[in-house]
Design an enzyme around this catalytic site. Structure first.
Site, PDB file in Angstrom:
ATOM      1  N   LEU A 120       0.839  -1.200   0.000  1.00 44.85           N
ATOM      2  CA  LEU A 120       0.000   0.000   0.000  1.00 44.85           C
ATOM      3  C   LEU A 120       0.877   1.255   0.000  1.00 44.85           C
ATOM      4  CD1 LEU A 120      -2.882   1.288   0.408  1.00 44.85           C
ATOM      5  CD2 LEU A 120      -2.528   1.033   2.864  1.00 44.85           C
ATOM      6  N   GLU A 122       3.672   4.214  -0.260  1.00 47.83           N
ATOM      7  CA  GLU A 122       4.585   4.752  -1.271  1.00 47.83           C
ATOM      8  C   GLU A 122       5.374   5.876  -0.616  1.00 47.83           C
ATOM      9  OE1 GLU A 122       2.284   5.818  -4.718  1.00 47.83           O
ATOM     10  OE2 GLU A 122       1.400   3.812  -4.865  1.00 47.83           O
ATOM     11  N   SER A 127       0.926   7.544   5.809  1.00 48.28           N
ATOM     12  CA  SER A 127      -0.330   7.683   6.565  1.00 48.28           C
ATOM     13  C   SER A 127      -1.484   8.062   5.639  1.00 48.28           C
ATOM     14  CB  SER A 127      -0.168   8.751   7.649  1.00 48.28           C
ATOM     15  OG  SER A 127       0.722   8.299   8.631  1.00 48.28           O
ATOM     16  N   GLY A 236      -5.180  -7.049  10.337  1.00 47.24           N
ATOM     17  CA  GLY A 236      -3.727  -6.953  10.537  1.00 47.24           C
ATOM     18  C   GLY A 236      -3.368  -6.215  11.811  1.00 47.24           C
ATOM     19  N   GLU A 357       1.407  -0.700   9.840  1.00 54.06           N
ATOM     20  CA  GLU A 357      -0.047  -0.931   9.749  1.00 54.06           C
ATOM     21  C   GLU A 357      -0.833   0.243  10.328  1.00 54.06           C
ATOM     22  OE1 GLU A 357      -1.426  -4.869  10.036  1.00 54.06           O
ATOM     23  OE2 GLU A 357       0.372  -5.655   9.090  1.00 54.06           O
TER      24      GLU A 357
HETATM   25  N1  CAA Z   1     -13.112  -0.978   6.535  1.00 57.29           N
HETATM   26  C1  CAA Z   1     -13.761  -0.769   5.355  1.00 57.29           C
HETATM   27  N2  CAA Z   1     -13.804   0.414   4.734  1.00 57.29           N
HETATM   28  C2  CAA Z   1     -13.164   1.446   5.318  1.00 57.29           C
HETATM   29  C3  CAA Z   1     -12.478   1.325   6.540  1.00 57.29           C
HETATM   30  C4  CAA Z   1     -12.464   0.036   7.152  1.00 57.29           C
HETATM   31  N3  CAA Z   1     -11.835  -0.155   8.316  1.00 57.29           N
HETATM   32  N4  CAA Z   1     -11.941   2.506   6.855  1.00 57.29           N
HETATM   33  C5  CAA Z   1     -12.292   3.372   5.896  1.00 57.29           C
HETATM   34  N5  CAA Z   1     -13.014   2.720   4.962  1.00 57.29           N
HETATM   35  C6  CAA Z   1     -13.626   3.290   3.762  1.00 57.29           C
HETATM   36  C7  CAA Z   1     -14.513   4.469   4.148  1.00 57.29           C
HETATM   37  O1  CAA Z   1     -15.807   4.039   4.522  1.00 57.29           O
HETATM   38  C8  CAA Z   1     -14.505   5.315   2.884  1.00 57.29           C
HETATM   39  O2  CAA Z   1     -15.435   4.811   1.943  1.00 57.29           O
HETATM   40  P1  CAA Z   1     -16.826   5.602   1.647  1.00 57.29           P
HETATM   41  O3  CAA Z   1     -16.408   6.976   1.189  1.00 57.29           O
HETATM   42  O4  CAA Z   1     -17.480   4.778   0.586  1.00 57.29           O
HETATM   43  O5  CAA Z   1     -17.560   5.636   2.948  1.00 57.29           O
HETATM   44  C9  CAA Z   1     -13.124   5.060   2.319  1.00 57.29           C
HETATM   45  O6  CAA Z   1     -12.647   3.855   2.909  1.00 57.29           O
HETATM   46  C10 CAA Z   1     -12.173   6.197   2.620  1.00 57.29           C
HETATM   47  O7  CAA Z   1     -12.104   6.338   4.009  1.00 57.29           O
HETATM   48  P2  CAA Z   1     -11.658   7.711   4.698  1.00 57.29           P
HETATM   49  O8  CAA Z   1     -12.454   8.838   4.133  1.00 57.29           O
HETATM   50  O9  CAA Z   1     -11.689   7.503   6.161  1.00 57.29           O
HETATM   51  O10 CAA Z   1     -10.153   7.846   4.136  1.00 57.29           O
HETATM   52  P3  CAA Z   1      -8.965   8.806   4.545  1.00 57.29           P
HETATM   53  O11 CAA Z   1      -8.236   9.187   3.330  1.00 57.29           O
HETATM   54  O12 CAA Z   1      -9.468   9.897   5.436  1.00 57.29           O
HETATM   55  O13 CAA Z   1      -7.966   7.821   5.343  1.00 57.29           O
HETATM   56  C11 CAA Z   1      -7.030   6.650   7.202  1.00 57.29           C
HETATM   57  C12 CAA Z   1      -8.282   7.124   6.455  1.00 57.29           C
HETATM   58  C13 CAA Z   1      -7.591   5.915   8.402  1.00 57.29           C
HETATM   59  C14 CAA Z   1      -6.140   7.772   7.650  1.00 57.29           C
HETATM   60  C15 CAA Z   1      -6.243   5.659   6.285  1.00 57.29           C
HETATM   61  O14 CAA Z   1      -5.627   6.343   5.219  1.00 57.29           O
HETATM   62  C16 CAA Z   1      -5.179   4.883   7.037  1.00 57.29           C
HETATM   63  O15 CAA Z   1      -5.489   3.909   7.709  1.00 57.29           O
HETATM   64  N6  CAA Z   1      -3.893   5.292   6.918  1.00 57.29           N
HETATM   65  C17 CAA Z   1      -2.794   4.514   7.418  1.00 57.29           C
HETATM   66  C18 CAA Z   1      -2.246   3.634   6.343  1.00 57.29           C
HETATM   67  C19 CAA Z   1      -1.723   2.345   6.872  1.00 57.29           C
HETATM   68  O16 CAA Z   1      -2.220   1.767   7.823  1.00 57.29           O
HETATM   69  N7  CAA Z   1      -0.697   1.846   6.209  1.00 57.29           N
HETATM   70  C20 CAA Z   1      -0.154   0.582   6.574  1.00 57.29           C
HETATM   71  C21 CAA Z   1       0.783   0.100   5.551  1.00 57.29           C
HETATM   72  S1  CAA Z   1       0.817  -1.641   5.476  1.00 57.29           S
HETATM   73  C22 CAA Z   1       1.888  -2.180   6.637  1.00 57.29           C
HETATM   74  O17 CAA Z   1       2.429  -1.459   7.428  1.00 57.29           O
HETATM   75  C23 CAA Z   1       2.050  -3.664   6.633  1.00 57.29           C
HETATM   76  C24 CAA Z   1       3.398  -4.094   6.946  1.00 57.29           C
HETATM   77  O18 CAA Z   1       4.218  -4.151   6.080  1.00 57.29           O
HETATM   78  C25 CAA Z   1       3.755  -4.561   8.297  1.00 57.29           C
END
Ligand code: CAA
Length: 379
Positions: A120, A122, A127, A236, A357
């Site tokens: 995911l 980049e 965030s 996760g 995550e």
């Molecule tokens: N389940 C399902 N859908 C979800 C959801 C969830 N938990 N959370 C949000 N959505 C949906 C929302 O409902 C929305 O859809 P609709 O418009 O149709 O309602 C859409 O997703 C967009 O949601 P937001 O408007 O809340 O989006 P945002 O741009 O404001 O971002 C955020 C929200 C929580 C900040 C998100 O960007 C985020 O979690 N950021 C952190 C990224 C992250 O966790 N990266 C991890 C990288 S992977 C990793 O680390 C793995 C590894 O290697 C160990």
């Protein structure tokens, strides 16, 4: 724990003690990942814990999974993370994949013969994940992916990647999710990161240059990729929380053992009240984190994941892991800071749990959004 869980964990503990622990000091210094250890975990049935038996999984609960990850993390946070990220890929295929994709890719993942990775992040969107720039352009029969993914756990050792790329306009609704296999033309690996911890778990850049992916490898419809990613992350994050608990538990164990035997001023340092208060706080925080992780795991088992609880579990357990491992180094004093004892390794491994995550600041954002929604609903 019930009798089944006790037996599962006791056997796993033996495996970790005999097959993981002896390598950790050396492999941490050398940055060496061992596929035979991962396959060994697969032979124990813990690389596909929550998946149904028809796809080679153990068909157990997320509560069982939290015990498993805690136990592996007690020996090695990086191997626990390899299992958990691969597990997240499996849950995404299970929840959002077609039957054909499930049959094709799940058995190798659940058995531990292959590893899964999640792409995911980049360089410009960590965030702010919905702002990702990698593109997937529609062409006859599929998509052509171009772009670079950063900080990908298990990059280079994984075979199956869940890749989020932009098929539409700006924001979350323009994102789609794809299954991409190692070895397809146009998919290569960039630099391997040099890190503070998680040294036995490779973190690589993924490079896509005109990489063709067939239509059937898209998960759900175009534009639903952000939901796929967030749904996977709910699961996760609980897994990362469980790893935080295991990390803290190991640090606590090392601290108590040392404090009971280390003599200063003619008594065991455990008998100084200052240390007793510290150890009691470490134990209490660890137990509180465990209970929160288990509450979040219950929500996953109930079939309706509670995102707020998943974020709370990740936040609390990983902040606890950082605090408890830092205190453990303090309890051990001078030797705690050396590689002679494992606590410094666990302290280094704890740090990134607060970042991956979703940083713990992002977890607070998620929690606050839920609070606001709940109160707006009540008003
Ligand atoms: N389940 C399902 N859908 C979800 C959801 C969830 N938990 N959370 C949000 N959505 C949906 C929302 O409902 C929305 O859809 P609709 O418009 O149709 O309602 C859409 O997703 C967009 O949601 P937001 O408007 O809340 O989006 P945002 O741009 O404001 O971002 C955020 C929200 C929580 C900040 C998100 O960007 C985020 O979690 N950021 C952190 C990224 C992250 O966790 N990266 C991890 C990288 S992977 C990793 O680390 C793995 C590894 O290697 C160990």
């Amino acid at each position: 724990m019930n009798d089944f869980q006790k037996e599962l964990i006791l056997n796993l503990r033996k495996f970790c003690h005999n097959s993981i622990e002896p390598h950790m000091e050396h492999d941490d210094a050398e940055g060496k990942f061992r596929m035979d250890i991962f396959r060994g975990l697969g032979d124990y049935g813990v690389t596909g814990v929550t998946l149904p038996e028809e796809f080679g999984g153990a068909n157990l609960s997320y509560l069982d999974y939290s015990y498993v990850l805690e136990e592996i993390a007690c020996a090695s946070v990086p191997y626990a993370v390899t299992v958990s990220v691969s597990g997240m890929v499996q849950s995404i295929l299970m929840d959002f994949g077609t039957r054909a994709l499930q049959e094709q890719y799940l058995p190798a993942l659940t058995s531990g013969h292959e590893i899964g990775a999640f792409a995911l992040s980049e360089s410009h969107s960590g965030s702010d994940a919905a702002n990702l720039k990698t593109t997937a352009k529609k062409v006859p029969g599929g998509y052509v992916i171009n772009g670079t993914k950063m900080w990908i756990t298990s990059g280079g050792i994984a075979k199956t990647y869940i890749v989020m790329a932009r098929t539409g306009g700006e924001g979350a609704k323009g994102v789609s999710a794809f299954v991409v296999r190692d070895g397809v033309p146009g998919f290569s690996f960039g630099k391997a990161e040099k890190k503070m911890g998680w040294k036995t778990s490779p973190t690589r850049e993924l490079i896509f240059e005109n990489c063709f992916v067939p239509d059937e490898n898209r998960l759900l419809e175009e534009g639903q990729g952000f939901k796929v990613a967030m749904g996977g992350l709910d699961r996760g994050r609980v897994a990362i929380g469980a790893i935080g608990v295991g990390c803290a538990q190991r640090a606590l164990h090392e601290s108590i053992k040392y404090a009971l035997t280390r003599q200063q001023f003619k008594q065991a340092i455990f008998d100084f009240q200052g240390l007793q208060f510290m150890l009691s706080d470490m134990a209490t925080e660890t137990e509180a984190s465990r209970l929160l992780v288990q509450a979040a795991a219950h929500s996953l088992d109930s079939g309706s994941p509670n995102s707020k609880l998943c974020s709370m579990a990740k936040l609390k357990a990983t902040d606890t892991a950082m605090r408890v491992t830092t205190d453990a180094v303090q309890v051990l004093g001078g030797v705690g800071y050396t590689a002679e004892y494992p606590v410094e390794r666990f302290m280094r491994d704890a740090k990134v749990l607060q970042i991956v995550e979703g940083t713990n600041q992002i977890q607070r954002v998620v929690i606050a959004r839920h609070l606001k929604k709940e109160y707006e609903h009540h008003a």
